[in-house]
Design a protein around this motif. Structure first.
Motif, PDB file in Angstrom:
ATOM      1  N   ALA A  48     -67.041  12.291 100.848  1.00 42.53           N
ATOM      2  CA  ALA A  48     -66.692  13.713 100.886  1.00 42.53           C
ATOM      3  C   ALA A  48     -66.148  14.174  99.536  1.00 42.53           C
ATOM      4  N   LEU A  49     -65.269  13.374  98.944  1.00 40.52           N
ATOM      5  CA  LEU A  49     -64.699  13.736  97.642  1.00 40.52           C
ATOM      6  C   LEU A  49     -65.786  13.790  96.569  1.00 40.52           C
ATOM      7  N   ASP A  50     -66.731  12.856  96.620  1.00 34.71           N
ATOM      8  CA  ASP A  50     -67.836  12.863  95.660  1.00 34.71           C
ATOM      9  C   ASP A  50     -68.662  14.139  95.797  1.00 34.71           C
ATOM     10  N   ILE A  51     -68.943  14.546  97.031  1.00 35.16           N
ATOM     11  CA  ILE A  51     -69.696  15.781  97.262  1.00 35.16           C
ATOM     12  C   ILE A  51     -68.929  16.972  96.705  1.00 35.16           C
ATOM     13  N   LEU A  52     -67.636  17.018  96.969  1.00 37.77           N
ATOM     14  CA  LEU A  52     -66.821  18.144  96.511  1.00 37.77           C
ATOM     15  C   LEU A  52     -66.707  18.212  94.994  1.00 37.77           C
ATOM     16  N   GLN A  53     -66.877  17.088  94.322  1.00 37.21           N
ATOM     17  CA  GLN A  53     -66.847  17.077  92.853  1.00 37.21           C
ATOM     18  C   GLN A  53     -68.080  17.757  92.260  1.00 37.21           C
ATOM     19  N   ARG A  54     -69.196  17.754  93.006  1.00 39.18           N
ATOM     20  CA  ARG A  54     -70.434  18.296  92.426  1.00 39.18           C
ATOM     21  C   ARG A  54     -70.985  19.523  93.147  1.00 39.18           C
ATOM     22  N   GLU A  55     -70.443  19.878  94.306  1.00 35.30           N
ATOM     23  CA  GLU A  55     -70.973  20.982  95.109  1.00 35.30           C
ATOM     24  C   GLU A  55     -69.877  21.998  95.421  1.00 35.30           C
ATOM     25  N   HIS A  56     -70.266  23.277  95.444  1.00 34.67           N
ATOM     26  CA  HIS A  56     -69.353  24.318  95.925  1.00 34.67           C
ATOM     27  C   HIS A  56     -69.382  24.302  97.454  1.00 34.67           C
ATOM     28  N   VAL A  57     -68.207  24.297  98.058  1.00 32.04           N
ATOM     29  CA  VAL A  57     -68.083  24.295  99.512  1.00 32.04           C
ATOM     30  C   VAL A  57     -67.020  25.328  99.876  1.00 32.04           C
ATOM     31  N   ASP A  58     -67.283  26.105 100.927  1.00 37.91           N
ATOM     32  CA  ASP A  58     -66.337  27.127 101.374  1.00 37.91           C
ATOM     33  C   ASP A  58     -65.335  26.606 102.390  1.00 37.91           C
ATOM     34  N   LEU A  59     -65.751  25.592 103.169  1.00 34.24           N
ATOM     35  CA  LEU A  59     -64.925  25.072 104.245  1.00 34.24           C
ATOM     36  C   LEU A  59     -65.212  23.593 104.442  1.00 34.24           C
ATOM     37  N   VAL A  60     -64.152  22.830 104.724  1.00 31.85           N
ATOM     38  CA  VAL A  60     -64.296  21.415 105.070  1.00 31.85           C
ATOM     39  C   VAL A  60     -63.782  21.229 106.488  1.00 31.85           C
ATOM     40  N   LEU A  61     -64.636  20.688 107.358  1.00 32.07           N
ATOM     41  CA  LEU A  61     -64.220  20.247 108.696  1.00 32.07           C
ATOM     42  C   LEU A  61     -63.973  18.756 108.574  1.00 32.07           C
ATOM     43  N   LEU A  62     -62.750  18.328 108.796  1.00 25.69           N
ATOM     44  CA  LEU A  62     -62.336  16.994 108.395  1.00 25.69           C
ATOM     45  C   LEU A  62     -61.711  16.212 109.539  1.00 25.69           C
ATOM     46  N   ASP A  63     -62.329  15.075 109.866  1.00 23.69           N
ATOM     47  CA  ASP A  63     -61.752  14.149 110.837  1.00 23.69           C
ATOM     48  C   ASP A  63     -60.596  13.404 110.160  1.00 23.69           C
ATOM     49  N   VAL A  64     -59.666  12.920 110.943  1.00 28.32           N
ATOM     50  CA  VAL A  64     -58.526  12.191 110.380  1.00 28.32           C
ATOM     51  C   VAL A  64     -58.775  10.690 110.359  1.00 28.32           C
ATOM     52  N   ILE A  65     -59.241  10.141 111.476  1.00 23.91           N
ATOM     53  CA  ILE A  65     -59.361   8.688 111.598  1.00 23.91           C
ATOM     54  C   ILE A  65     -60.721   8.248 111.054  1.00 23.91           C
ATOM     55  N   MET A  66     -60.682   7.711 109.833  1.00 29.54           N
ATOM     56  CA  MET A  66     -61.882   7.186 109.184  1.00 29.54           C
ATOM     57  C   MET A  66     -61.509   5.907 108.453  1.00 29.54           C
ATOM     58  N   PRO A  67     -62.476   5.022 108.229  1.00 32.43           N
ATOM     59  CA  PRO A  67     -62.180   3.779 107.518  1.00 32.43           C
ATOM     60  C   PRO A  67     -61.811   4.030 106.059  1.00 32.43           C
ATOM     61  N   MET A  69     -60.053   5.552 104.017  1.00 35.34           N
ATOM     62  CA  MET A  69     -59.335   6.732 103.553  1.00 35.34           C
ATOM     63  C   MET A  69     -59.236   7.716 104.721  1.00 35.34           C
ATOM     64  N   THR A  70     -58.018   8.077 105.105  1.00 36.94           N
ATOM     65  CA  THR A  70     -57.859   9.009 106.216  1.00 36.94           C
ATOM     66  C   THR A  70     -58.213  10.428 105.788  1.00 36.94           C
ATOM     67  N   GLY A  71     -58.417  11.275 106.772  1.00 35.01           N
ATOM     68  CA  GLY A  71     -58.639  12.687 106.480  1.00 35.01           C
ATOM     69  C   GLY A  71     -57.445  13.314 105.778  1.00 35.01           C
ATOM     70  N   PHE A  72     -56.241  12.845 106.100  1.00 34.56           N
ATOM     71  CA  PHE A  72     -55.056  13.357 105.415  1.00 34.56           C
ATOM     72  C   PHE A  72     -55.102  13.010 103.925  1.00 34.56           C
ATOM     73  N   ASP A  73     -55.553  11.785 103.604  1.00 38.94           N
ATOM     74  CA  ASP A  73     -55.687  11.380 102.203  1.00 38.94           C
ATOM     75  C   ASP A  73     -56.705  12.265 101.478  1.00 38.94           C
ATOM     76  N   VAL A  74     -57.813  12.531 102.156  1.00 41.08           N
ATOM     77  CA  VAL A  74     -58.852  13.393 101.579  1.00 41.08           C
ATOM     78  C   VAL A  74     -58.291  14.789 101.337  1.00 41.08           C
ATOM     79  N   CYS A  75     -57.580  15.319 102.315  1.00 42.74           N
ATOM     80  CA  CYS A  75     -56.984  16.646 102.201  1.00 42.74           C
ATOM     81  C   CYS A  75     -56.024  16.716 101.009  1.00 42.74           C
TER      82      CYS A  75
END
Length: 136
Positions: A48-67, A69-75
């Motif tokens: 997700a972070l890689d995509i956000l580095q190269r793409e314009h995005v208006d909204l992120v729908l983000l799960d918390v429990i992921m292997p 890196m948590t969604g909180f870390d991404v946020c």
């Protein structure tokens, strides 16, 4: 190829959906695509972070429990990149219902915290409201 918009048309908002559950990802992609949104997907936080580095995005729908890196870390990472003028909207969409998790998420900088399961119509209404638009 260049696509010209006629008067009154708008470019579709771009939404990044981040969830490690492929079934959830597919369901959200279809739901949002049906409303005219352009949808990008990621199954991991770093992706997700890689995509956000190269793409314009208006909204992120983000799960918390992921292997890894948590969604909180991404946020937190997203918020650390931003300035106050260009802030992407982040909706946490998670099965975590504990009040403590909501506080952690709030400190990370989300815009809205929703718990699964959520009615698809309600989710679409909240997305439209968050983006300040009407469904297409």
């Amino acid at each position: 190829m260049v696509t010209l918009l006629s008067q009154g048309e708008r470019m579709p908002h771009r939404i990044l959906v981040v969830d490690d559950d492929i079934l959830v990802l597919d369901a959200l992609r279809e739901l949002l695509y049906a409303d005219g949104y352009e949808v990008l997907t990621a199954t991991r936080g770093q992706e997700a972070l890689d995509i956000l580095q190269r793409e314009h995005v208006d909204l992120v729908l983000l799960d918390v429990i992921m292997p890894k890196m948590t969604g909180f870390d991404v946020c937190r990472q997203i918020r650390s990149w931003e300035d106050k003028k260009s802030r992407v909207k982040i909706i946490i969409l998670t099965a975590k219902t504990d009040q403590g998790d909501q506080v952690i998420g709030e400190e990370a900088g989300y815009d809205l915290y929703l718990t699964k399961p959520i009615d698809p119509r309600k989710l679409k209404e909240l997305i439209h409201s968050t983006l300040g638009d009407l469904p297409q």
